[in-house]
Design a protein around this motif. Structure first.
Motif, short mmCIF file in Angstrom:
data_model
loop_
_atom_site.label_atom_id
_atom_site.label_comp_id
_atom_site.label_asym_id
_atom_site.label_seq_id
_atom_site.Cartn_x
_atom_site.Cartn_y
_atom_site.Cartn_z
N GLY A 157 27.85 86.42 -36.45
CA GLY A 157 26.44 86.13 -36.28
C GLY A 157 26.19 84.81 -35.57
N THR A 158 27.26 84.11 -35.24
CA THR A 158 27.17 82.85 -34.50
C THR A 158 28.19 82.90 -33.38
OG1 THR A 158 28.80 81.78 -35.93
CG2 THR A 158 26.48 81.52 -36.55
N LEU A 159 28.12 81.90 -32.51
CA LEU A 159 29.07 81.81 -31.40
C LEU A 159 30.00 80.64 -31.62
CD1 LEU A 159 26.73 82.20 -28.31
CD2 LEU A 159 28.21 83.92 -29.32
N ASP A 160 31.30 80.92 -31.57
CA ASP A 160 32.19 79.78 -31.49
C ASP A 160 32.27 79.44 -30.00
OD1 ASP A 160 34.33 81.26 -30.27
OD2 ASP A 160 35.14 81.74 -32.24
N LEU A 161 32.75 78.27 -29.70
CA LEU A 161 32.75 77.82 -28.31
C LEU A 161 33.61 78.70 -27.43
CD1 LEU A 161 32.77 73.98 -28.86
CD2 LEU A 161 30.86 75.45 -28.24
N GLU A 162 34.70 79.20 -27.98
CA GLU A 162 35.58 80.07 -27.20
C GLU A 162 34.84 81.35 -26.78
OE1 GLU A 162 39.68 82.38 -28.07
OE2 GLU A 162 39.59 80.30 -28.74
N GLU A 163 34.08 81.93 -27.70
CA GLU A 163 33.31 83.13 -27.37
C GLU A 163 32.30 82.84 -26.26
OE1 GLU A 163 33.07 85.46 -31.64
OE2 GLU A 163 31.70 83.79 -31.29
N PHE A 164 31.62 81.71 -26.40
CA PHE A 164 30.59 81.38 -25.43
C PHE A 164 31.18 81.11 -24.05
CE2 PHE A 164 27.49 78.68 -23.32
CZ PHE A 164 26.36 79.47 -23.48
N LEU A 165 32.24 80.33 -24.01
CA LEU A 165 32.84 80.00 -22.72
C LEU A 165 33.48 81.22 -22.08
CD1 LEU A 165 34.29 76.49 -23.48
CD2 LEU A 165 32.17 77.07 -22.30
N ARG A 166 34.05 82.10 -22.88
CA ARG A 166 34.63 83.34 -22.35
C ARG A 166 33.55 84.17 -21.66
NH1 ARG A 166 36.89 85.75 -26.90
NH2 ARG A 166 38.76 84.54 -26.53
N ALA A 167 32.37 84.21 -22.25
CA ALA A 167 31.27 84.98 -21.67
C ALA A 167 30.79 84.37 -20.36
CB ALA A 167 30.11 85.05 -22.66
N LEU A 168 30.94 83.06 -20.22
CA LEU A 168 30.45 82.38 -19.02
C LEU A 168 31.39 82.48 -17.82
CD1 LEU A 168 28.93 79.11 -20.40
CD2 LEU A 168 27.74 81.04 -19.40
N ARG A 169 32.65 82.71 -18.08
CA ARG A 169 33.59 82.74 -16.97
C ARG A 169 33.26 83.87 -16.02
NH1 ARG A 169 38.37 82.07 -21.13
NH2 ARG A 169 38.30 79.82 -21.35
N PRO A 170 33.32 83.59 -14.72
CA PRO A 170 33.04 84.65 -13.75
C PRO A 170 34.10 85.76 -13.84
CG PRO A 170 33.16 82.50 -12.68
CD PRO A 170 33.60 82.32 -14.09
N PRO A 171 33.70 86.99 -13.58
CA PRO A 171 34.68 88.07 -13.58
C PRO A 171 35.72 87.84 -12.47
CG PRO A 171 32.47 88.91 -13.06
CD PRO A 171 32.35 87.43 -13.27
N MET A 172 36.95 88.30 -12.73
CA MET A 172 38.01 88.12 -11.74
C MET A 172 38.12 89.34 -10.84
SD MET A 172 41.09 86.17 -13.71
CE MET A 172 41.19 87.28 -15.09
N SER A 173 38.55 89.11 -9.62
CA SER A 173 38.76 90.19 -8.66
C SER A 173 40.01 90.98 -9.04
CB SER A 173 38.95 89.60 -7.26
OG SER A 173 40.19 88.91 -7.20
N GLN A 174 40.17 92.13 -8.41
CA GLN A 174 41.36 92.96 -8.66
C GLN A 174 42.64 92.23 -8.25
OE1 GLN A 174 40.49 96.68 -6.63
NE2 GLN A 174 40.00 97.64 -8.60
N ALA A 175 42.58 91.47 -7.18
CA ALA A 175 43.77 90.73 -6.71
C ALA A 175 44.21 89.72 -7.78
CB ALA A 175 43.48 90.01 -5.40
N ARG A 176 43.26 89.03 -8.38
CA ARG A 176 43.59 88.05 -9.41
C ARG A 176 44.13 88.74 -10.66
NH1 ARG A 176 39.77 82.80 -8.82
NH2 ARG A 176 39.45 82.96 -6.60
N GLU A 177 43.49 89.82 -11.06
CA GLU A 177 43.96 90.56 -12.23
C GLU A 177 45.36 91.10 -12.01
OE1 GLU A 177 40.99 93.45 -13.28
OE2 GLU A 177 39.66 91.92 -14.10
N ALA A 178 45.64 91.57 -10.80
CA ALA A 178 46.96 92.15 -10.51
C ALA A 178 48.06 91.10 -10.58
CB ALA A 178 46.95 92.81 -9.13
N VAL A 179 47.83 89.90 -10.06
CA VAL A 179 48.87 88.87 -10.08
C VAL A 179 49.08 88.36 -11.51
CG1 VAL A 179 47.50 86.79 -9.54
CG2 VAL A 179 49.88 86.96 -8.77
N ILE A 180 48.03 88.32 -12.30
CA ILE A 180 48.16 87.93 -13.71
C ILE A 180 48.99 88.97 -14.46
CG2 ILE A 180 46.89 87.61 -15.88
CD1 ILE A 180 44.61 86.42 -14.10
N ALA A 181 48.71 90.25 -14.20
CA ALA A 181 49.48 91.32 -14.84
C ALA A 181 50.95 91.26 -14.44
CB ALA A 181 48.87 92.67 -14.49
#
Length: 189
Positions: free
Chosen positions: A75-99
């Motif tokens: 029912g509340t936001l911890d900072l990790e939840e809030f900051l995770r929501a703010l991060r821009p989505p990553m492109s497929q190229a970025r997701e692929a290199v992370i994987a």
């Protein structure tokens, strides 16, 4: 786009306009808003903070933002939840290199990186604290792994946790080419 998504986009744009330190600066700002020191923001604290940033929300809108971003159901936001929501989505190229980097670490192929997996990829013997006898090689590998682990340090890093870590890094790297080159070099892919 609903009100919650629009609010998130406005706040994200404001963060990114502040440069690479924007999201980290917001983390510091929201820690100050945590008046009761419980490391969580309720809808009222969130609403006051967003108003200070020029994003006025009605009480119901602030509650909607909290509900949307509240991953643990508190029912509340911890900072990790809030900051995770703010991060821009990553492109497929970025997701692929992370994987690809995760797959290199996950020697057992079970979808979880542990100290045992790291032993197959890295050696901690050359670490200064191992050489001095202060730490064991196991401690070095565990501390290294903890960098990618969630706030609950359980000695196991999932792909989601690894992606989460790199999502924060990604937010401060302008182009896909730079990000892919950085991760490729760091993990010797």
């Amino acid at each position: 786009m609903d009100t919650v998504d629009a609010t998130m986009e406005q706040l994200r744009a404001q963060c990114l306009s502040r440069g690479a330190t924007g999201i980290q600066g917001l983390a510091s700002f929201f820690r100050r808003l945590d008046r009761d020191g419980n490391r969580r923001l309720d809808a009222g604290e969130l609403r006051r903070g967003l108003a200070e940033l020029g994003l006025a929300l009605a009480e119901a809108e602030a509650e909607g933002v909290c509900r949307r971003w509240d991953r643990d159901g508190s029912g509340t936001l911890d900072l990790e939840e809030f900051l995770r929501a703010l991060r821009p989505p990553m492109s497929q190229a970025r997701e692929a290199v992370i994987a690809a980097a995760f797959a290199k670490l996950d020697r057992s192929g079970d979808g979880v990186v542990t100290v045992d997996d790291l032993r197959g990829v890295y050696s901690g013997r050359g670490h200064p604290k191992v050489r001095s006898g202060e730490w064991t090689e196991e401690e070095v590998l565990r501390r290294f792994l903890d960098n990618f682990d969630s706030s609950e340090k359980d000695g196991q890093v999932t792909l989601a946790e690894f992606q989460d870590y790199y999502s924060g890094v990604s937010a401060s790297v302008d182009t896909d080419e730079e990000f892919v080159a950085m991760v490729t070099s760091a993990w010797r892919l």
